[in-house]
Design an enzyme around this catalytic site. Sequence first.
Site, PDB file in Angstrom:
ATOM      1  N   LYS A  67      22.935 -54.358  44.502  1.00 29.17           N
ATOM      2  CA  LYS A  67      22.312 -53.472  43.511  1.00 29.17           C
ATOM      3  C   LYS A  67      21.619 -52.261  44.159  1.00 29.17           C
ATOM      4  CE  LYS A  67      21.625 -56.899  39.873  1.00 29.17           C
ATOM      5  NZ  LYS A  67      20.684 -57.532  38.962  1.00 29.17           N
ATOM      6  N   ASP A 104      18.907 -54.342  33.359  1.00 29.93           N
ATOM      7  CA  ASP A 104      18.281 -55.672  33.439  1.00 29.93           C
ATOM      8  C   ASP A 104      16.991 -55.751  32.625  1.00 29.93           C
ATOM      9  OD1 ASP A 104      20.187 -56.867  35.083  1.00 29.93           O
ATOM     10  OD2 ASP A 104      19.214 -56.158  36.915  1.00 29.93           O
ATOM     11  N   GLY A 131       9.852 -59.207  44.012  1.00 27.74           N
ATOM     12  CA  GLY A 131      11.110 -58.821  44.656  1.00 27.74           C
ATOM     13  C   GLY A 131      11.916 -57.892  43.763  1.00 27.74           C
ATOM     14  N   ASN A 153       2.174 -62.582  43.273  1.00 31.34           N
ATOM     15  CA  ASN A 153       3.268 -62.963  44.167  1.00 31.34           C
ATOM     16  C   ASN A 153       2.723 -63.779  45.330  1.00 31.34           C
ATOM     17  OD1 ASN A 153       6.045 -62.801  44.968  1.00 31.34           O
ATOM     18  ND2 ASN A 153       5.396 -61.423  46.626  1.00 31.34           N
ATOM     19  N   THR A 155       3.382 -63.516  48.391  1.00 33.39           N
ATOM     20  CA  THR A 155       2.922 -62.539  49.382  1.00 33.39           C
ATOM     21  C   THR A 155       2.220 -61.420  48.609  1.00 33.39           C
ATOM     22  OG1 THR A 155       4.927 -63.063  50.608  1.00 33.39           O
ATOM     23  CG2 THR A 155       3.680 -61.133  51.359  1.00 33.39           C
ATOM     24  N   MET A 216      13.285 -65.946  34.360  1.00 35.23           N
ATOM     25  CA  MET A 216      14.428 -65.030  34.410  1.00 35.23           C
ATOM     26  C   MET A 216      15.681 -65.693  34.986  1.00 35.23           C
ATOM     27  SD  MET A 216      12.287 -61.561  35.316  1.00 35.23           S
ATOM     28  CE  MET A 216      13.596 -60.750  36.165  1.00 35.23           C
TER      29      MET A 216
HETATM   30  P1  ATR Z   1      15.167 -61.114  43.967  1.00 31.07           P
HETATM   31  O1  ATR Z   1      16.106 -59.964  44.168  1.00 31.07           O
HETATM   32  O2  ATR Z   1      15.775 -62.305  43.288  1.00 31.07           O
HETATM   33  O3  ATR Z   1      13.878 -60.686  43.331  1.00 31.07           O
HETATM   34  P2  ATR Z   1      13.804 -61.171  46.465  1.00 31.07           P
HETATM   35  O4  ATR Z   1      13.699 -59.692  46.447  1.00 31.07           O
HETATM   36  O5  ATR Z   1      14.158 -61.892  47.737  1.00 31.07           O
HETATM   37  O6  ATR Z   1      14.879 -61.670  45.429  1.00 31.07           O
HETATM   38  O7  ATR Z   1      12.419 -61.767  45.890  1.00 31.07           O
HETATM   39  C1  ATR Z   1      12.213 -63.137  45.723  1.00 31.07           C
HETATM   40  C2  ATR Z   1      10.843 -63.322  45.056  1.00 31.07           C
HETATM   41  O8  ATR Z   1      10.638 -64.718  44.824  1.00 31.07           O
HETATM   42  C3  ATR Z   1       9.683 -62.870  45.917  1.00 31.07           C
HETATM   43  O9  ATR Z   1       8.649 -62.426  45.076  1.00 31.07           O
HETATM   44  C4  ATR Z   1       9.294 -64.155  46.655  1.00 31.07           C
HETATM   45  O10 ATR Z   1       7.967 -64.197  47.105  1.00 31.07           O
HETATM   46  P3  ATR Z   1       7.590 -63.560  48.533  1.00 31.07           P
HETATM   47  O11 ATR Z   1       7.524 -62.088  48.318  1.00 31.07           O
HETATM   48  O12 ATR Z   1       6.292 -64.176  48.872  1.00 31.07           O
HETATM   49  O13 ATR Z   1       8.705 -63.963  49.471  1.00 31.07           O
HETATM   50  C5  ATR Z   1       9.466 -65.150  45.534  1.00 31.07           C
HETATM   51  N1  ATR Z   1       9.686 -66.522  46.020  1.00 31.07           N
HETATM   52  C6  ATR Z   1      10.802 -67.004  46.614  1.00 31.07           C
HETATM   53  N2  ATR Z   1      10.656 -68.319  46.885  1.00 31.07           N
HETATM   54  C7  ATR Z   1       9.417 -68.669  46.461  1.00 31.07           C
HETATM   55  C8  ATR Z   1       8.675 -69.896  46.450  1.00 31.07           C
HETATM   56  N3  ATR Z   1       9.216 -71.013  46.948  1.00 31.07           N
HETATM   57  N4  ATR Z   1       7.435 -69.883  45.918  1.00 31.07           N
HETATM   58  C9  ATR Z   1       6.902 -68.751  45.402  1.00 31.07           C
HETATM   59  N5  ATR Z   1       7.547 -67.558  45.377  1.00 31.07           N
HETATM   60  C10 ATR Z   1       8.791 -67.520  45.902  1.00 31.07           C
END
Ligand code: ATR
Length: 277
Positions: A67, A104, A131, A153, A155, A216
Amino acid sequence: MSIDQYRVFGNPIHQSKSPNIHKAFAEATKQHINYQAQLVLEAVFEHTVKEFFATGGKGLNITVPFKQRAFAMAQAISPAAEKAEAANTLYLNEQGQLVAENTDGVGLVRDICHNLNGELKAKRILVLGAGGAVRGVLQPLLAQLPKQLIIANRTHSKAQTLAASFADLGSIDALPMGQLKGQFDWVINGTSASLAGDLPPLPDGLLTNNTHCYDMMYSAKTTVFNTWAVKQGVAQANDGLGMLVEQAAQSFKLWRGLLPPTAEVLLALRSELRKEI
Ligand code: ATR
């Protein structure tokens, strides 16, 4: 007469429901189109897009992991794609420029407000994750004029950066998950935590029997997030299947000039998905 060609490009792509959705839209609106899923290798994404349009292709959906690259290669960018920094829909405009669009967020809002009869205006919304998926939906959510939109989030710094870049569009703040307080009308899970069978680390007491939850993600079985939400006694726990269908409908409208009906397609997809359990 040659048939107008559409594709969804992704990697992996075998899981895509888009061909079935667009086939159903085409039948419902009596449009003659050919829409297929195509696996594209990472090394040749831009080349494959250019070749598709150079050989008469009419429109593309773009999914993971392309994307952002689709957005970056476009010559004309819609406001939604601009804010999302990502495109899920490509087509050529009358000047022959490659246009990047992102449907989206509108898909999510249409599912909530139209299919689920939800209201976002003047509501308190919590969005989990920071993300690409979340970035893609913030502008249409803020356009509904919520009272407040909070991003939380794992992070925290990423949530802060995201909130700052959308602050010109409405009331949006970032909070560390552990500091979330008060009651929310909508809690939208945009993390990929469910994929790993995980829950975002949220404090107790955030959800009430007036809270509407929306994951989502979707899957044959209820997602981990929605299972947790239901246990907390929320008013509603919805998954992202409706968002998938609605974003597709918006793409179809961009390409064909008319918005297809979605209710039956959504019902059919839901019953197909149940068979996968
Ligand atoms: P996408 O394109 O699906 O949004 P991404 O950009 O990799 O994928 O983002 C994933 C999101 O899910 C992030 O907000 C991530 O949190 P971090 O920024 O802290 O990595 C969150 N995420 C993924 N696994 C997680 C978990 N086990 N618990 C909480 N948040 C999670």
